[in-house]
Design a protein around this motif. Sequence first.
Motif, PDB file in Angstrom:
ATOM      1  N   ASP A  69       0.879   0.911   4.141  1.00  0.00           N
ATOM      2  CA  ASP A  69       1.751   1.441   3.108  1.00  0.00           C
ATOM      3  C   ASP A  69       1.287   0.831   1.776  1.00  0.00           C
ATOM      4  O   ASP A  69       0.397  -0.031   1.742  1.00  0.00           O
ATOM      5  N   ASP A  70       1.862   1.279   0.675  1.00  0.00           N
ATOM      6  CA  ASP A  70       1.381   0.826  -0.624  1.00  0.00           C
ATOM      7  C   ASP A  70       1.476  -0.692  -0.770  1.00  0.00           C
ATOM      8  O   ASP A  70       0.537  -1.338  -1.254  1.00  0.00           O
ATOM      9  N   THR A  71       2.579  -1.271  -0.351  1.00  0.00           N
ATOM     10  CA  THR A  71       2.778  -2.708  -0.520  1.00  0.00           C
ATOM     11  C   THR A  71       1.702  -3.508   0.206  1.00  0.00           C
ATOM     12  O   THR A  71       1.113  -4.452  -0.339  1.00  0.00           O
ATOM     13  N   ALA A  72       1.432  -3.124   1.461  1.00  0.00           N
ATOM     14  CA  ALA A  72       0.413  -3.833   2.239  1.00  0.00           C
ATOM     15  C   ALA A  72      -0.981  -3.596   1.669  1.00  0.00           C
ATOM     16  O   ALA A  72      -1.818  -4.503   1.645  1.00  0.00           O
ATOM     17  N   ALA A  73      -1.247  -2.372   1.189  1.00  0.00           N
ATOM     18  CA  ALA A  73      -2.557  -2.071   0.619  1.00  0.00           C
ATOM     19  C   ALA A  73      -2.809  -2.906  -0.629  1.00  0.00           C
ATOM     20  O   ALA A  73      -3.899  -3.458  -0.823  1.00  0.00           O
ATOM     21  N   PHE A  74      -1.805  -3.018  -1.494  1.00  0.00           N
ATOM     22  CA  PHE A  74      -1.973  -3.799  -2.720  1.00  0.00           C
ATOM     23  C   PHE A  74      -2.170  -5.283  -2.395  1.00  0.00           C
ATOM     24  O   PHE A  74      -2.981  -5.967  -3.024  1.00  0.00           O
ATOM     25  N   MET A 106      -1.019  -4.813  -9.132  1.00  0.00           N
ATOM     26  CA  MET A 106      -1.663  -3.591  -8.675  1.00  0.00           C
ATOM     27  C   MET A 106      -0.627  -2.493  -8.450  1.00  0.00           C
ATOM     28  O   MET A 106       0.449  -2.727  -7.895  1.00  0.00           O
ATOM     29  N   THR A 107      -0.949  -1.284  -8.904  1.00  0.00           N
ATOM     30  CA  THR A 107      -0.096  -0.125  -8.676  1.00  0.00           C
ATOM     31  C   THR A 107      -0.947   1.053  -8.244  1.00  0.00           C
ATOM     32  O   THR A 107      -2.143   1.111  -8.532  1.00  0.00           O
ATOM     33  N   ARG A 108      -0.316   2.004  -7.593  1.00  0.00           N
ATOM     34  CA  ARG A 108      -1.054   3.197  -7.197  1.00  0.00           C
ATOM     35  C   ARG A 108      -1.481   3.994  -8.436  1.00  0.00           C
ATOM     36  O   ARG A 108      -2.573   4.548  -8.475  1.00  0.00           O
ATOM     37  N   SER A 109      -0.614   4.040  -9.448  1.00  0.00           N
ATOM     38  CA  SER A 109      -0.952   4.818 -10.640  1.00  0.00           C
ATOM     39  C   SER A 109      -2.181   4.256 -11.333  1.00  0.00           C
ATOM     40  O   SER A 109      -2.977   5.010 -11.907  1.00  0.00           O
ATOM     41  N   PHE A 110      -2.378   2.919 -11.296  1.00  0.00           N
ATOM     42  CA  PHE A 110      -3.590   2.342 -11.865  1.00  0.00           C
ATOM     43  C   PHE A 110      -4.816   2.862 -11.130  1.00  0.00           C
ATOM     44  O   PHE A 110      -5.811   3.272 -11.751  1.00  0.00           O
ATOM     45  N   ALA A 159      -8.246   3.999   5.436  1.00  0.00           N
ATOM     46  CA  ALA A 159      -7.354   5.114   5.773  1.00  0.00           C
ATOM     47  C   ALA A 159      -6.322   5.330   4.670  1.00  0.00           C
ATOM     48  O   ALA A 159      -5.957   6.476   4.354  1.00  0.00           O
ATOM     49  N   TRP A 160      -5.855   4.250   4.058  1.00  0.00           N
ATOM     50  CA  TRP A 160      -4.888   4.363   2.955  1.00  0.00           C
ATOM     51  C   TRP A 160      -5.518   5.051   1.745  1.00  0.00           C
ATOM     52  O   TRP A 160      -4.905   5.910   1.124  1.00  0.00           O
ATOM     53  N   PHE A 161      -6.747   4.684   1.401  1.00  0.00           N
ATOM     54  CA  PHE A 161      -7.443   5.349   0.301  1.00  0.00           C
ATOM     55  C   PHE A 161      -7.531   6.851   0.563  1.00  0.00           C
ATOM     56  O   PHE A 161      -7.288   7.664  -0.329  1.00  0.00           O
ATOM     57  N   ARG A 162      -7.884   7.220   1.771  1.00  0.00           N
ATOM     58  CA  ARG A 162      -8.048   8.642   2.093  1.00  0.00           C
ATOM     59  C   ARG A 162      -6.731   9.396   1.998  1.00  0.00           C
ATOM     60  O   ARG A 162      -6.699  10.558   1.577  1.00  0.00           O
ATOM     61  N   ALA A 163      -5.659   8.728   2.379  1.00  0.00           N
ATOM     62  CA  ALA A 163      -4.359   9.405   2.395  1.00  0.00           C
ATOM     63  C   ALA A 163      -3.724   9.485   1.016  1.00  0.00           C
ATOM     64  O   ALA A 163      -3.009  10.447   0.719  1.00  0.00           O
ATOM     65  N   THR A 164      -3.980   8.497   0.156  1.00  0.00           N
ATOM     66  CA  THR A 164      -3.239   8.419  -1.105  1.00  0.00           C
ATOM     67  C   THR A 164      -4.086   8.636  -2.348  1.00  0.00           C
ATOM     68  O   THR A 164      -3.544   8.929  -3.422  1.00  0.00           O
ATOM     69  N   LEU A 190      -3.684  18.379  -2.514  1.00  0.00           N
ATOM     70  CA  LEU A 190      -2.386  18.508  -3.171  1.00  0.00           C
ATOM     71  C   LEU A 190      -1.257  18.636  -2.148  1.00  0.00           C
ATOM     72  O   LEU A 190      -0.199  18.023  -2.279  1.00  0.00           O
ATOM     73  N   GLY A 191      -1.505  19.440  -1.118  1.00  0.00           N
ATOM     74  CA  GLY A 191      -0.497  19.600  -0.082  1.00  0.00           C
ATOM     75  C   GLY A 191      -0.285  18.322   0.708  1.00  0.00           C
ATOM     76  O   GLY A 191       0.844  17.959   1.042  1.00  0.00           O
ATOM     77  N   ALA A 192      -1.407  17.609   0.979  1.00  0.00           N
ATOM     78  CA  ALA A 192      -1.302  16.378   1.765  1.00  0.00           C
ATOM     79  C   ALA A 192      -0.566  15.285   1.002  1.00  0.00           C
ATOM     80  O   ALA A 192       0.132  14.456   1.596  1.00  0.00           O
ATOM     81  N   LEU A 193      -0.737  15.280  -0.333  1.00  0.00           N
ATOM     82  CA  LEU A 193      -0.014  14.283  -1.124  1.00  0.00           C
ATOM     83  C   LEU A 193       1.495  14.449  -0.995  1.00  0.00           C
ATOM     84  O   LEU A 193       2.245  13.483  -1.048  1.00  0.00           O
ATOM     85  N   ASP A 194       1.907  15.730  -0.870  1.00  0.00           N
ATOM     86  CA  ASP A 194       3.340  16.032  -0.734  1.00  0.00           C
ATOM     87  C   ASP A 194       4.129  15.318  -1.829  1.00  0.00           C
ATOM     88  O   ASP A 194       5.113  14.626  -1.569  1.00  0.00           O
ATOM     89  N   PHE A 195       3.647  15.486  -3.077  1.00  0.00           N
ATOM     90  CA  PHE A 195       4.261  14.760  -4.189  1.00  0.00           C
ATOM     91  C   PHE A 195       5.701  15.211  -4.399  1.00  0.00           C
ATOM     92  O   PHE A 195       5.996  16.407  -4.426  1.00  0.00           O
ATOM     93  N   GLN A 196       6.577  14.232  -4.553  1.00  0.00           N
ATOM     94  CA  GLN A 196       7.980  14.513  -4.852  1.00  0.00           C
ATOM     95  C   GLN A 196       8.481  13.498  -5.864  1.00  0.00           C
ATOM     96  O   GLN A 196       8.169  12.311  -5.777  1.00  0.00           O
ATOM     97  N   CYS A 197       9.239  13.967  -6.827  1.00  0.00           N
ATOM     98  CA  CYS A 197       9.854  13.057  -7.795  1.00  0.00           C
ATOM     99  C   CYS A 197      10.944  12.245  -7.114  1.00  0.00           C
ATOM    100  O   CYS A 197      11.657  12.761  -6.246  1.00  0.00           O
TER     101      CYS A 197
END
Length: 603
Positions: A69-74, A106-110, A159-164, A190-197
Amino acid sequence: MQRASALLLASLLAAAAAACGSASTDQLDGLVSGSGPQPSSTSISPAASDTDGGAAPLTTDPDQAVPFDDTAAFAWLTQECAGCHGVDASGDPAVNASFWAMPSTMTRSFLESSTDTADVYQTLMYRYQARSGTQPVAMPPLAGSYDQQHDADLARAIAWFRATLPLAVFDAESLYEGMTIAPSQVQGALGALDFQCASTSTLRRFLANFTLAAYDREPLATELAAWPESALDAPVTAAQRSTILADLTSATGSASFQASGLMKLATAIGGAPGLTPKGAVTAAVATDLESEFYQLLLAKADSWPYARFFQDDTVMVTANTAPLYGPDCTPPAAGIATTPAAWSACTLSAPRHGFFTTLGFLNSKPSSFLQTNNNYGRVAYLYFTLYGGMPQAATSGPTGANTPPAPDCLEATDQRSLVGASFGTAAVPEVGVLCQGCHLRKGMAAGSVLFRPFSQTGMIYDGAQLALGNDTAGDDPTLLSEAQNAVYGAPGDATQAVTPAFLVSLLSASTTAPQSCLTTGNAAAPTANFQKVGDFADYLASNTIALATGFTNHANRAFSNSSEPTAEMILRVYSVMSNPDHTLSQLVSAYFGSDSFACDSGS
């Protein structure tokens, strides 16, 4: 596709790469020479959970691994890389920040908004494949001693890089694997990201966000009255967004955007606000140059693809600026600079080629090969314009040892230094391997050669006048004399005083047979060679993924007061930019049409 941003992370020596673990900066020389501590093999998440809440299976295959997940990846990236790519407690960048600079948090947006992220991913792939001698170098270092848990964590990180971070993966694969990215892959991502606000804006807020960004005004009463009151306070729908954004193509909306939104975008991308008058750049000229790039966008937004704004030899001029581009540049009819009729198109002539040799750009970052900055700042601004971020400067601290030689295609003559500090094109890369991150891999050295013909004010140097000790190109009056305080000489040789004749030799070499190149990370074409600034810019702009990232960064700064757009935004823009027949106006619509733009503030 040749991916220019492969040069952005660069090839560290494998031993130097060991610094990316727990080493401190004072241990760097030992690390570079092959000794010193190795990264910790401690697992970041020995009992990390998969999406179902159970323990992740212990596999070292990224195709089978459960992504972090993002926390573990960072946390994993920080553990493995912050020792040499992060910042210390004082906020100073670590020793290898010139190759890749990690933020303090570290953030995903960066990662989504940085063109370096593709190389970060590729270093992990090379480590998984146990490949040595690669560019960029395998990370974590192959020399490290790791257990199965550490390798399993590496697989989860990949795997996290590929997914996110699909664009970073696409970017890496297009160069290192020679893959072509199909439009269907972008849509799939785009579909795999399943972006949601986290929270979607109401229709009222979305309308206000759009009109403020595009037109610099609050919604009109008529625009609000077009919607039922109940709809205004409900979450905005995709259909409502499309209706609102359609105004961009109406006569009124287009005119409003051109008058305000496009000006903001031009300033964010390549504008030159607040130019300082100097010499031939009078106050009137400076005022016109501040709008030079905006006028080009105004003229060509509906017909040119984005890269052409930097590659084409067209520049917009006024009666004030046309004479500074030479006798072949015909001024428009007399008029006020802000009146469209007072601008006309002019074709640049050698040694100018493309946007980065226009007076507007050159005056936005005054520099000269006569200065110790040696035009490195202009190269950094070129990067910023194309990719939305500048290389991380590292002008102090450890420099590394065992410095590999510069490529033969790069000029070796400029060995200047001042009071023991190297600043010449060939001198800086010889200081240490860490200096090569920017100067060889990111093209600081290559660009410094190509920008030599241009003075602080963007005028063209006259070699005959420099030989006589005269600087007639609008520089500071003492610049030429101060340049002669420096010395030059290859390592181990006696130094000689810099003379006008030596400076003229550098100038002549940059225009008659420039030796300017950088390494690419592509085994089939290990170097890219350039004859002029425009060639260098063309090479970088050929990376559509990095260029789309840069545009979205700029658009976000212009319209949302943020420098970190989401991956969903960048993918929307890239899906349009990958069509060679796209226009700048279509990119703007893609940005405003992203789901991310519909998110409520702070979500």
